[in-house]
Design a protein around this motif. Structure first.
Motif, short mmCIF file in Angstrom:
data_model
loop_
_atom_site.label_atom_id
_atom_site.label_comp_id
_atom_site.label_asym_id
_atom_site.label_seq_id
_atom_site.Cartn_x
_atom_site.Cartn_y
_atom_site.Cartn_z
N VAL A 1 -3.51 1.47 -3.68
CA VAL A 1 -2.16 1.82 -4.15
C VAL A 1 -2.24 3.16 -4.88
O VAL A 1 -3.07 3.34 -5.78
CB VAL A 1 -1.59 0.76 -5.11
CG1 VAL A 1 -0.22 1.21 -5.66
CG2 VAL A 1 -1.45 -0.59 -4.41
N VAL B 1 0.35 5.60 -6.97
CA VAL B 1 1.67 5.82 -7.57
C VAL B 1 1.68 7.25 -8.09
O VAL B 1 0.87 7.61 -8.95
CB VAL B 1 1.93 4.81 -8.71
CG1 VAL B 1 3.28 5.10 -9.38
CG2 VAL B 1 1.91 3.38 -8.18
N THR C 1 -3.90 5.44 -9.61
CA THR C 1 -4.44 4.98 -8.33
C THR C 1 -5.19 3.67 -8.56
O THR C 1 -5.99 3.57 -9.49
CB THR C 1 -5.41 6.02 -7.74
OG1 THR C 1 -4.71 7.25 -7.53
CG2 THR C 1 -5.97 5.54 -6.41
N LEU D 1 7.98 -1.77 -12.14
CA LEU D 1 6.89 -1.08 -11.45
C LEU D 1 6.34 -1.93 -10.31
O LEU D 1 6.11 -1.43 -9.20
CB LEU D 1 5.78 -0.73 -12.44
CG LEU D 1 4.54 -0.04 -11.86
CD1 LEU D 1 4.91 1.27 -11.18
CD2 LEU D 1 3.50 0.20 -12.95
N LEU D 2 6.15 -3.23 -10.55
CA LEU D 2 5.65 -4.12 -9.49
C LEU D 2 6.62 -4.17 -8.32
O LEU D 2 6.21 -4.13 -7.16
CB LEU D 2 5.44 -5.53 -10.03
CG LEU D 2 4.27 -5.77 -10.99
CD1 LEU D 2 4.04 -7.26 -11.16
CD2 LEU D 2 2.99 -5.11 -10.50
N ILE E 1 6.28 -1.07 -6.26
CA ILE E 1 5.06 -1.09 -5.43
C ILE E 1 5.26 -2.00 -4.22
O ILE E 1 4.78 -1.72 -3.12
CB ILE E 1 3.85 -1.54 -6.26
CG1 ILE E 1 3.53 -0.50 -7.34
CG2 ILE E 1 2.62 -1.77 -5.37
CD1 ILE E 1 2.47 -0.95 -8.33
N VAL F 1 5.36 6.02 -3.84
CA VAL F 1 4.33 4.98 -3.87
C VAL F 1 3.71 4.89 -2.48
O VAL F 1 4.43 4.80 -1.48
CB VAL F 1 4.92 3.61 -4.26
CG1 VAL F 1 3.85 2.53 -4.18
CG2 VAL F 1 5.53 3.64 -5.64
N THR G 1 0.79 2.72 -0.21
CA THR G 1 -0.05 1.52 -0.22
C THR G 1 -0.83 1.42 1.08
O THR G 1 -0.35 1.81 2.14
CB THR G 1 0.79 0.24 -0.38
OG1 THR G 1 1.71 0.12 0.71
CG2 THR G 1 1.57 0.25 -1.68
N PRO H 1 1.72 -5.03 0.34
CA PRO H 1 1.76 -5.60 -1.00
C PRO H 1 2.55 -6.91 -1.01
O PRO H 1 3.57 -7.03 -0.32
CB PRO H 1 2.48 -4.53 -1.84
CG PRO H 1 2.54 -3.32 -0.97
CD PRO H 1 2.51 -3.80 0.44
N MET I 1 0.48 -9.06 -6.35
CA MET I 1 1.06 -8.78 -7.67
C MET I 1 1.63 -10.07 -8.25
O MET I 1 2.43 -10.74 -7.61
CB MET I 1 2.14 -7.71 -7.53
CG MET I 1 1.58 -6.37 -7.09
SD MET I 1 2.84 -5.15 -6.66
CE MET I 1 3.42 -5.81 -5.10
#
Length: 262
Positions: free
Chosen positions: A16, A18, A65, A85-86, A89, A100, A102, A106, A188
């Motif tokens: 990930v 960001v 990162t 934030l989660l 993501i 973002v 990935t 996720p 997450m």
């Protein structure tokens, strides 16, 4: 120059990234007086912003990162932007600015394993497994393990009852059990370990460690610093949407606890 196997093993693989992320919520207030609907339509046509729209800048320029095999704790006071934030993501919130990236899919606990109140726990295990991309054979082979892990049948045959009869704790434990039954590229977990007794929390922490060994990356949001210490090797501290500190677990939590004792 040739690279030996040990060097490759030690190489950190990003999962990930960001990059300068900003997330802004826009809260629309109700119109007042006659003609408010007409006024709203006029604003849409003229592209004017409603005077009652309030902007909440939930995440402010966060950059970091995450790497394969890491378990990262997210800490901060209420409203600091951890859950936002989660969700960003996971691809559930658009970025105002920044981005973002990935590697893999996720999975946000409680979203990928969404449960339906009118269906039994048994049906929810099946549907939750399918939603995460498991085959029917995989679900069948892991079904009893999921039920046993959740512990919801320890005081009766609750798995055959509709979800609406479950307590919030039972539902949360079943969500975690479904999500944890599958290996994830990026998993997450938002406050999952705060639910259940000490026995279930220990099982959850053990399962997170197993998921890390299976090459995933785990993010954990929790106000329980002990759970963070027991589970994570790295911690990101957010306040008012800004990244204050990112580093080894003990170092960041000590700084966080010192700040909150003032």
């Amino acid at each position: 120059m040739p690279v030996d196997a040990d060097t490759l093993t030690r190489e950190r693989i990003p999962t990930v990234i960001v990059d300068g992320l900003h997330i802004v919520y826009r809260v629309h207030g109700a119109g007042s007086g006659k003609g408010s609907a007409t006024s709203a339509l006029s604003r849409i046509v003229s592209k004017r912003r409603s005077p009652s729209v309030r902007e909440v800048h939930a995440v402010r320029g966060v950059t970091f990162t995450a790497y394969k095999g890491e378990a990262i704790g997210l800490i901060g006071s209420n409203g600091s932007g951890k859950s936002t934030l989660l969700r960003a993501i996971a691809g559930l919130l658009p970025a105002e600015r920044g981005a973002v990236f990935t590697d893999g899919q996720p999975s946000l606990l409680g979203v990928n394993a969404a449960l339906m109140n009118d269906l039994t726990g048994e049906r929810n295990v099946i549907l939750g497994g399918l939603a995460m991309g498991m085959s029917q054979d995989e679900i069948k082979s892991r079904y009893q393990e999921i039920v046993d892990f959740s512990g919801i049948n320890e005081k009766g045959d609750f798995i055959s009852l509709p979800m609406r009869t479950y307590s919030s704790g039972m539902a949360a434990r079943l969500r975690f059990s479904i999500a944890a039954a599958k290996s994830h590229d990026v998993l997450m977990i938002d406050e999952a370990l705060a639910t259940g007794d000490a026995k279930f929390q220990r099982r959850s922490e053990e399962r997170i460690r197993e998921l890390r060994k299976e090459a995933g990356t785990v993010f954990l949001v929790s106000h329980n610093n002990k759970s963070i210490r027991d589970t994570c090797d790295r911690v990101i501290w957010l306040e008012k949407g800004e990244l204050l500190m990112d580093g080894p677990t003990d170092e960041v939590i000590k700084a966080y606890e010192k700040e909150n004792k003032r």
